[in-house]
Design a protein around this motif. Structure first.
Motif, PDB file in Angstrom:
ATOM      1  N   ALA A  58       0.864  -1.190   0.000  1.00 15.03           N
ATOM      2  CA  ALA A  58       0.000   0.000   0.000  1.00 15.03           C
ATOM      3  C   ALA A  58       0.894   1.232   0.000  1.00 15.03           C
ATOM      4  CB  ALA A  58      -0.914  -0.007   1.227  1.00 15.03           C
ATOM      5  N   LYS A  60       0.541   4.254  -0.237  1.00 16.19           N
ATOM      6  CA  LYS A  60       0.194   5.501   0.458  1.00 16.19           C
ATOM      7  C   LYS A  60       1.063   5.690   1.693  1.00 16.19           C
ATOM      8  CE  LYS A  60      -4.149   4.199   1.387  1.00 16.19           C
ATOM      9  NZ  LYS A  60      -4.224   2.721   1.254  1.00 16.19           N
ATOM     10  N   ASP A  79      -0.877  -1.624  -4.008  1.00 23.09           N
ATOM     11  CA  ASP A  79      -2.230  -1.143  -3.754  1.00 23.09           C
ATOM     12  C   ASP A  79      -2.173   0.366  -3.944  1.00 23.09           C
ATOM     13  OD1 ASP A  79      -4.869  -0.735  -2.715  1.00 23.09           O
ATOM     14  OD2 ASP A  79      -4.005  -0.307  -0.748  1.00 23.09           O
ATOM     15  N   ARG A 149     -15.230  -4.170  -2.199  1.00 24.40           N
ATOM     16  CA  ARG A 149     -14.717  -3.981  -0.849  1.00 24.40           C
ATOM     17  C   ARG A 149     -15.893  -4.034   0.106  1.00 24.40           C
ATOM     18  NH1 ARG A 149     -11.045   0.822   1.790  1.00 24.40           N
ATOM     19  NH2 ARG A 149     -11.333   0.165   3.936  1.00 24.40           N
ATOM     20  N   ILE A 162      -8.290   5.796  12.098  1.00 23.32           N
ATOM     21  CA  ILE A 162      -7.692   4.816  11.176  1.00 23.32           C
ATOM     22  C   ILE A 162      -8.389   3.465  11.256  1.00 23.32           C
ATOM     23  CG2 ILE A 162      -5.439   5.892  10.829  1.00 23.32           C
ATOM     24  CD1 ILE A 162      -4.285   4.303  13.095  1.00 23.32           C
ATOM     25  N   HIS A 199     -10.737  -4.206   4.184  1.00 28.57           N
ATOM     26  CA  HIS A 199      -9.623  -3.582   4.927  1.00 28.57           C
ATOM     27  C   HIS A 199     -10.271  -2.953   6.142  1.00 28.57           C
ATOM     28  CE1 HIS A 199      -6.020  -1.302   5.895  1.00 28.57           C
ATOM     29  NE2 HIS A 199      -6.823  -0.273   6.080  1.00 28.57           N
ATOM     30  N   SER A 202      -6.099   0.262  10.506  1.00 29.44           N
ATOM     31  CA  SER A 202      -4.650   0.343  10.460  1.00 29.44           C
ATOM     32  C   SER A 202      -4.080   0.267  11.876  1.00 29.44           C
ATOM     33  CB  SER A 202      -4.290   1.677   9.802  1.00 29.44           C
ATOM     34  OG  SER A 202      -2.989   1.668   9.319  1.00 29.44           O
ATOM     35  N   GLY A 239      -3.094  -3.308   7.413  1.00 26.65           N
ATOM     36  CA  GLY A 239      -3.513  -3.008   8.776  1.00 26.65           C
ATOM     37  C   GLY A 239      -2.646  -3.552   9.889  1.00 26.65           C
ATOM     38  N   GLU A 273      -2.464  -6.198   1.466  1.00 25.08           N
ATOM     39  CA  GLU A 273      -2.138  -4.790   1.169  1.00 25.08           C
ATOM     40  C   GLU A 273      -1.423  -4.117   2.334  1.00 25.08           C
ATOM     41  OE1 GLU A 273      -5.952  -2.974   0.527  1.00 25.08           O
ATOM     42  OE2 GLU A 273      -6.412  -4.149  -1.253  1.00 25.08           O
ATOM     43  N   GLY A 275       0.914  -1.725   4.354  1.00 22.29           N
ATOM     44  CA  GLY A 275       1.605  -0.460   4.113  1.00 22.29           C
ATOM     45  C   GLY A 275       2.586  -0.213   5.242  1.00 22.29           C
ATOM     46  N   ARG A 276       2.019   0.170   6.410  1.00 25.75           N
ATOM     47  CA  ARG A 276       2.840   0.539   7.567  1.00 25.75           C
ATOM     48  C   ARG A 276       3.891  -0.533   7.916  1.00 25.75           C
ATOM     49  NH1 ARG A 276       0.712   3.884  11.559  1.00 25.75           N
ATOM     50  NH2 ARG A 276      -1.333   3.280  10.798  1.00 25.75           N
ATOM     51  N   ARG A 312       1.780  12.882  12.147  1.00 26.63           N
ATOM     52  CA  ARG A 312       1.092  11.885  12.973  1.00 26.63           C
ATOM     53  C   ARG A 312       0.891  12.312  14.434  1.00 26.63           C
ATOM     54  NH1 ARG A 312       2.311   7.248  13.882  1.00 26.63           N
ATOM     55  NH2 ARG A 312       0.317   6.306  13.360  1.00 26.63           N
ATOM     56  N   TYR A 316      -3.002  12.459  15.208  1.00 25.86           N
ATOM     57  CA  TYR A 316      -3.556  11.304  15.942  1.00 25.86           C
ATOM     58  C   TYR A 316      -3.047  11.228  17.377  1.00 25.86           C
ATOM     59  CZ  TYR A 316      -3.518   9.751  11.013  1.00 25.86           C
ATOM     60  OH  TYR A 316      -3.630   9.658   9.656  1.00 25.86           O
ATOM     61  N   TYR A 370       3.692   6.854   6.592  1.00 21.66           N
ATOM     62  CA  TYR A 370       2.820   8.010   6.776  1.00 21.66           C
ATOM     63  C   TYR A 370       3.583   9.196   7.378  1.00 21.66           C
ATOM     64  CZ  TYR A 370      -0.478   4.227   5.997  1.00 21.66           C
ATOM     65  OH  TYR A 370      -1.139   3.144   5.455  1.00 21.66           O
ATOM     66  N   MET A 374       2.740  12.023   4.165  1.00 21.12           N
ATOM     67  CA  MET A 374       1.699  12.964   4.613  1.00 21.12           C
ATOM     68  C   MET A 374       2.264  14.360   4.839  1.00 21.12           C
ATOM     69  SD  MET A 374      -0.372  10.519   7.283  1.00 21.12           S
ATOM     70  CE  MET A 374      -1.643  11.704   7.715  1.00 21.12           C
TER      71      MET A 374
HETATM   72  N1  LLP Z   1      -5.471  -0.947   2.101  1.00 19.69           N
HETATM   73  C1  LLP Z   1      -6.366   0.062   2.217  1.00 19.69           C
HETATM   74  C2  LLP Z   1      -7.594   0.006   1.438  1.00 19.69           C
HETATM   75  C3  LLP Z   1      -6.110   1.133   3.085  1.00 19.69           C
HETATM   76  O1  LLP Z   1      -7.010   2.108   3.219  1.00 19.69           O
HETATM   77  C4  LLP Z   1      -4.903   1.168   3.834  1.00 19.69           C
HETATM   78  C5  LLP Z   1      -4.599   2.275   4.739  1.00 19.69           C
HETATM   79  C6  LLP Z   1      -3.989   0.097   3.661  1.00 19.69           C
HETATM   80  C7  LLP Z   1      -4.310  -0.935   2.793  1.00 19.69           C
HETATM   81  C8  LLP Z   1      -2.684   0.045   4.391  1.00 19.69           C
HETATM   82  O2  LLP Z   1      -2.879  -0.013   5.750  1.00 19.69           O
HETATM   83  P1  LLP Z   1      -1.627  -0.260   6.718  1.00 19.69           P
HETATM   84  O3  LLP Z   1      -1.093  -1.634   6.404  1.00 19.69           O
HETATM   85  O4  LLP Z   1      -0.642   0.782   6.421  1.00 19.69           O
HETATM   86  O5  LLP Z   1      -2.192  -0.176   8.073  1.00 19.69           O
HETATM   87  N2  LLP Z   1      -2.241   7.928   8.154  1.00 19.69           N
HETATM   88  C9  LLP Z   1      -2.566   6.942   9.154  1.00 19.69           C
HETATM   89  C10 LLP Z   1      -2.877   5.594   8.540  1.00 19.69           C
HETATM   90  C11 LLP Z   1      -3.971   5.631   7.506  1.00 19.69           C
HETATM   91  C12 LLP Z   1      -4.227   4.313   6.856  1.00 19.69           C
HETATM   92  C13 LLP Z   1      -5.135   4.458   5.675  1.00 19.69           C
HETATM   93  N3  LLP Z   1      -5.388   3.244   4.961  1.00 19.69           N
HETATM   94  C14 LLP Z   1      -1.427   6.866  10.158  1.00 19.69           C
HETATM   95  O6  LLP Z   1      -0.478   7.605  10.019  1.00 19.69           O
HETATM   96  O7  LLP Z   1      -1.496   6.097  11.103  1.00 19.69           O
END
Ligand code: LLP
Length: 414
Positions: A58, A60, A79, A149, A162, A199, A202, A239, A273, A275-276, A312, A316, A370, A374
């Motif tokens: 992911a 982002k 993703d 989804r 989140i 999903h 996070s 997540g 997917e 990301g973090r 962050r 948050y 992030y 961000m």
């Molecule tokens: N897939 C989808 C559809 C998502 O919306 C997200 C994150 C991920 C995968 C990846 O999630 P992860 O594995 O990174 O948890 N800015 C916030 C986190 C926002 C997450 C948004 N969606 C922070 O800094 O904690």
């Protein structure tokens, strides 16, 4: 494995002292450990190795082109959530057929771009989006691969901003509407139903919400099969949380085992997917102390990094460990570590016990996810440089922004 550690009281990233990076490239800057990135990816690929799967990073969380290239070289797909992120996939020459496109608000232009590139799947979030994709695909003489989804309505037990899998979130298609939406999709001429997706949030630190979500998806999958709708893949989203402070993070092997256990005997490809987890602990923000000041209440360390660099904590109230890159044995004090931006919310840490002096460099840890992604230009601050370390080598993977670049799109036309 720790890729950021003190050796002789000096914080090192792999084999390079952080102080040396700060001196050479200036502050604030983001520094990533390539070995940490590789290690994170390998944990996923090893844990899911026994099952047909695709890790779609992911982006982002951190979309630097070098980091994307590294993950692509390790076998990752992506993703994405915007046309801009698709441009990044194309820019590094990665395979669009390994891309899933998530997000509640895909524009017409973005859908066209993705169909043109030939992505693996649209993760569709509403019936309205389904109609839009069907119409555009028809117009382009294509069939659009989609998954829905589904919002499984499970509590991810994470920060409300989140958490995404509850009924009152804007994300996904309500569980109770999913079956009918699938039937509608299957009847659309230019839609190819290929999967299902969820999903739930996070920074999760427990496996049980993921398991609850899979169980709900499997119930739905059985209903779909009974209705003659066959799926090829199950996308379980991202997540998985990391350690910022004293969290006990999920062990990926346990996470994989729990999910694979639920999917045993079913022949779906699994898409993930994360990301973090891929980047969070692999990066830190280096920042220099400009001033120390005190009032009747508090001591402040005013640094050259700010909420525009790492949002962050302000957004948050997120915790990031802050430590000096050079340890000394002088007496410590408790500081609020604050930036130069004109907002009381501009802090990177509060009430931190630190042994520091003006001019010292601080490392804000676990900032790989992030963080840069961000960042903004608030207060017309140039965005930070980014460095990638592997062993003894340091590569600049993003130059510090210049004032000229910041002003270049604006017109003073009055
Ligand atoms: N897939 C989808 C559809 C998502 O919306 C997200 C994150 C991920 C995968 C990846 O999630 P992860 O594995 O990174 O948890 N800015 C916030 C986190 C926002 C997450 C948004 N969606 C922070 O800094 O904690």
């Amino acid at each position: 494995m720790n890729f950021f550690e003190y050796r002789n009281q000096q914080l090192h990233v792999e084999n390079v002292p952080a102080s040396q990076i700060a001196a050479q490239f200036g502050t604030p800057c983001y520094v990533y450990s390539q070995s940490a990135l590789e290690h994170a990816f390998q944990q996923y690929s090893q844990a899911f190795a026994g099952h047909d799967h695709l890790v779609c990073y992911a982006m982002k969380a951190n979309s630097n082109l070098s980091i994307l290239k590294l993950f692509a070289s390790l076998g990752a797909g992506f993703d994405i959530v915007s046309g801009g992120e698709l441009q990044r996939v194309l820019a590094i020459g990665a395979d669009p057929a390994m891309v899933v496109f998530s997000g509640v608000g895909k524009s017409e232009e973005e859908i066209r771009m993705a169909l043109d590139a030939g992505i693996l799947c649209f993760n569709v979030e509403s019936i309205a989006e389904l109609h839009r994709i069907n119409a555009i695909a028809g117009d382009m003489g294509k069939r659009a691969p989609i998954s829905l989804r589904v919002n499984p309505d499970v509590d991810a037990k994470t920060h409300p901003y989140i958490s995404t899998g509850l009924k009152d979130n804007k994300f996904g298609i309500a569980y109770g509407d999913a079956l009918d939406t699938y039937k509608a999709a299957a009847a659309m001429a230019n839609i190819q139903v290929t999967g299902i997706d969820c999903h739930i949030g996070s920074q999760l630190t427990e496996i049980s919400p993921f398991v609850a979500a899979v169980e709900k998806l499997l119930t739905l999958i059985d209903q779909l099969e009974a209705a003659g709708i066959k799926l090829h893949h199950v996308d379980l989203g991202g997540g998985v949380g990391i350690r910022y402070d004293d969290e006990t993070p999920i062990v990926i092997a346990d996470y994989a085992q729990a999910l694979l256990g639920k999917l045993a005997g079913r022949h779906f490809k699994i898409i993930l997917e994360p990301g973090r987890f891929m980047v969070g602990n692999a990066g830190m923000l280096l920042t220099k102390i400009e001033y120390l000041k005190s009032n009747e209440q508090k001591h402040f360390a005013v640094i050259d990094g700010a909420m525009n660099d790492l949002m962050r904590p302000s957004l948050y109230e997120a915790y990031h460990l802050i430590q000096p890159v050079l340890q000394t044995n002088a007496t410590s004090r408790v500081y609020d570590v604050v930036g130069p931006v004109c907002e009381s919310g501009d802090f990177l840490g509060k009430g931190r016990e630190l042994t520091i002096d003006t001019g010292d460099v601080l490392a804000v840890m676990s900032a790989g996810a992030y963080g840069m992604a961000m960042s903004s230009n608030y207060n017309t601050r140039n965005r930070a440089a980014e460095l990638l370390v592997k062993g003894d080598s340091v590569k600049q993977i993003r130059q510090r922004e210049s004032y000229q670049q910041q002003l270049s799109n604006e017109l003073a036309c009055l």
